[in-house]
Design an enzyme around this catalytic site. Structure first.
Site, PDB file in Angstrom:
ATOM      1  N   HIS A 254       0.869  -1.178   0.000  1.00  0.00           N
ATOM      2  CA  HIS A 254       0.000   0.000   0.000  1.00  0.00           C
ATOM      3  C   HIS A 254       0.905   1.225   0.000  1.00  0.00           C
ATOM      4  O   HIS A 254       2.118   1.117   0.234  1.00  0.00           O
ATOM      5  CB  HIS A 254      -0.950   0.007   1.203  1.00  0.00           C
ATOM      6  CG  HIS A 254      -0.248   0.014   2.539  1.00  0.00           C
ATOM      7  ND1 HIS A 254       0.490   1.086   3.000  1.00  0.00           N
ATOM      8  CD2 HIS A 254      -0.167  -0.929   3.505  1.00  0.00           C
ATOM      9  CE1 HIS A 254       0.984   0.824   4.191  1.00  0.00           C
ATOM     10  NE2 HIS A 254       0.612  -0.404   4.518  1.00  0.00           N
ATOM     11  N   ASP A 379      -2.267 -19.272  13.510  1.00  0.00           N
ATOM     12  CA  ASP A 379      -1.046 -19.703  14.183  1.00  0.00           C
ATOM     13  C   ASP A 379      -1.050 -19.233  15.641  1.00  0.00           C
ATOM     14  O   ASP A 379      -1.078 -18.033  15.919  1.00  0.00           O
ATOM     15  CB  ASP A 379       0.174 -19.139  13.444  1.00  0.00           C
ATOM     16  CG  ASP A 379       1.465 -19.806  13.845  1.00  0.00           C
ATOM     17  OD1 ASP A 379       1.928 -19.547  14.971  1.00  0.00           O
ATOM     18  OD2 ASP A 379       1.996 -20.590  13.044  1.00  0.00           O
ATOM     19  N   SER A 394       2.540  -4.843   7.317  1.00  0.00           N
ATOM     20  CA  SER A 394       2.157  -4.673   5.913  1.00  0.00           C
ATOM     21  C   SER A 394       3.352  -4.956   5.014  1.00  0.00           C
ATOM     22  O   SER A 394       4.425  -4.386   5.199  1.00  0.00           O
ATOM     23  CB  SER A 394       1.658  -3.251   5.653  1.00  0.00           C
ATOM     24  OG  SER A 394       0.450  -3.027   6.326  1.00  0.00           O
TER      25      SER A 394
END
Length: 430
Positions: A254, A379, A394
């Site tokens: 992004h 997890d 990210s």
């Protein structure tokens, strides 16, 4: 008699309402069907040269495209008319081409009503090294970013707001009195040199260049101010997603945005550094959590350049292989049509060690720019460590069936165990 007439009018009114509701429901059904089908078919499809790529849309839609250079396989026998192939998208099919190129597929509902044009790209097989390591990002802005305006107290003791309603947060100052300026120190110097005379700022606002005249306020004997808050650089920590055989990398998935203005930063020159994770704020409901990192701005920690800030990530060139990646291991790229709902992993270094963590892909949106993959962290180690996905993760690569299929981009504020990812092909085609 009057009562009977009223009853008849009431019956007619009820019938009119019923017909209107039926028509409205029919129109809404058509609109919903069009929207659903438009979203269910990708705007762009990649197929690897020489490889048979399978598709299964199960929609009452036909696709028409040029025959030249394309082979079609599957349960259906495609119609060929005037060098055009007609496909039934309600049946599974496969496409194959031995040559790179671009095709356009026209999609129609029941073969009659136009839905969309799909761009089909035949590309070479791609492979990248998935990273998942923290990196420091330092960039100079392309122009001086205005982050806000404020009140100035003049030497006369009065308060002034010389820039209010004239400049906006997110504007970039490029010139002052037609002279190009490179940093905020030059801007301050030029304002003081004007000795209280009006100045004209050359502003870049949403790709439009405008000029704005402002009256500086004298705050002391040799000092003048415009009442604007500015920034000419920024730094932060993110995650390196991949690099290729030529040393070109992609990160974040992004854009880099300014925290104060919320706008995508217009970048000038930038540098990528190695970084260390200093702490983790665990994600909780209503609080996405974050990773705190440390960047050391020394040449020996320099990894490369930052050259582009796009809607699908930042890009540049590596000058050396990051030590944290370890032994290079290239993975093939998994295209949209290869992704399955089900088990996958993300690569991250949040524990201090680069490793894979289990997730489950729960939904796919083929047309989203950077939220095409919806997943949930399963997890237990990662859930205990971070609560799921936190800010700073990210760019963490997503792996499925031995291929890189995407990268983490966003976290659910109300549920840190859920996140969005971008398709890797979207990052590769920037």
């Amino acid at each position: 008699m009057c009562e009977m007439m009223k009853d008849k009018r009431l019956v007619r009114f009820q019938k009119w309402i019923a017909r209107g509701s039926l028509i409205a429901g029919f129109c809404w059904g058509i609109f919903f069907s069009f929207s659903y089908m438009e979203e269910s078919i990708p705007d762009k499809i990649w197929i690897e040269r020489g490889k048979e790529e399978s598709f299964d849309f199960h929609l009452p839609v036909t696709g028409e495209m040029e025959q030249a250079g394309l082979e079609v396989f599957g349960n259906q026998s495609p119609m060929v008319e005037k060098d055009k192939i007609k496909l039934d998208l309600n049946e599974s099919f496969s496409l194959k081409s031995q040559e790179q190129g671009s095709y356009s597929m026209t999609c129609r509902l029941f073969g009659l009503f136009h839905i969309k044009e799909v761009n089909v790209e035949v590309v070479e097989q791609a492979q990248v090294v998935p990273c998942g390591i923290p990196v420091g990002i330092y960039v100079k802005t392309d122009g001086i970013l205005i982050i806000g305006t404020g009140t100035v107290t003049g030497s006369d003791g009065m308060n002034y707001e010389p820039a209010e309603n004239l400049v906006k947060s997110g504007d970039y100052v490029k010139t002052i009195n037609d002279q190009v300026i490179g940093n905020k120190e030059e801007l301050i110097e030029k304002i003081n040199q004007c000795q209280g005379e009006p100045v004209v700022l050359g502003i870049l606002r949403e790709e439009e260049y405008i000029q704005i005249k402002l009256q500086p306020v004298q705050t002391s004997q040799e000092e003048y101010k415009l009442g604007i808050w500015v920034r000419d650089d920024l730094a932060g920590v993110g995650t390196l997603t991949f690099y290729d055989e030529e040393g070109k990398y992609g990160a974040l998935g992004h854009p880099v945005s300014d925290l104060d203005t919320g706008t995508k930063v217009s970048m000038g020159e930038g540098t990528l550094y190695d970084a260390e994770i200093a702490g983790i704020t665990k994600g909780e409901k209503g609080n996405p959590g974050e990773i705190a990192g440390v960047i050391t701005y020394l040449d020996q920690y320099r990894l490369g350049t930052v050259e582009e800030n796009t809607n699908v990530g930042i890009y540049g060139n590596l000058e050396k292989t990051p030590d944290k990646v370890g032994q290079e291991s290239y993975y093939p790229v998994g295209l949209k049509q290869e992704i399955e709902e089900g088990e996958a992993t993300i690569i991250s270094t949040v524990s201090g060690e680069r490793k894979e963590y289990s997730i489950v892909v729960t939904d796919l949106d083929y047309n989203s720019e950077n939220k095409g993959i919806l997943f949930q962290v399963t997890d237990s180690e990662l859930l205990n460590l971070t609560g799921g996905i936190v800010q700073g993760m990210s760019g963490s690569p997503i792996i499925q069936n031995g291929k890189v299929i995407g990268a983490v981009t966003h976290v659910f504020v109300q549920d840190a165990s859920k996140g969005y990812g971008i398709f890797i092909e979207n990052m590769l085609e920037h």
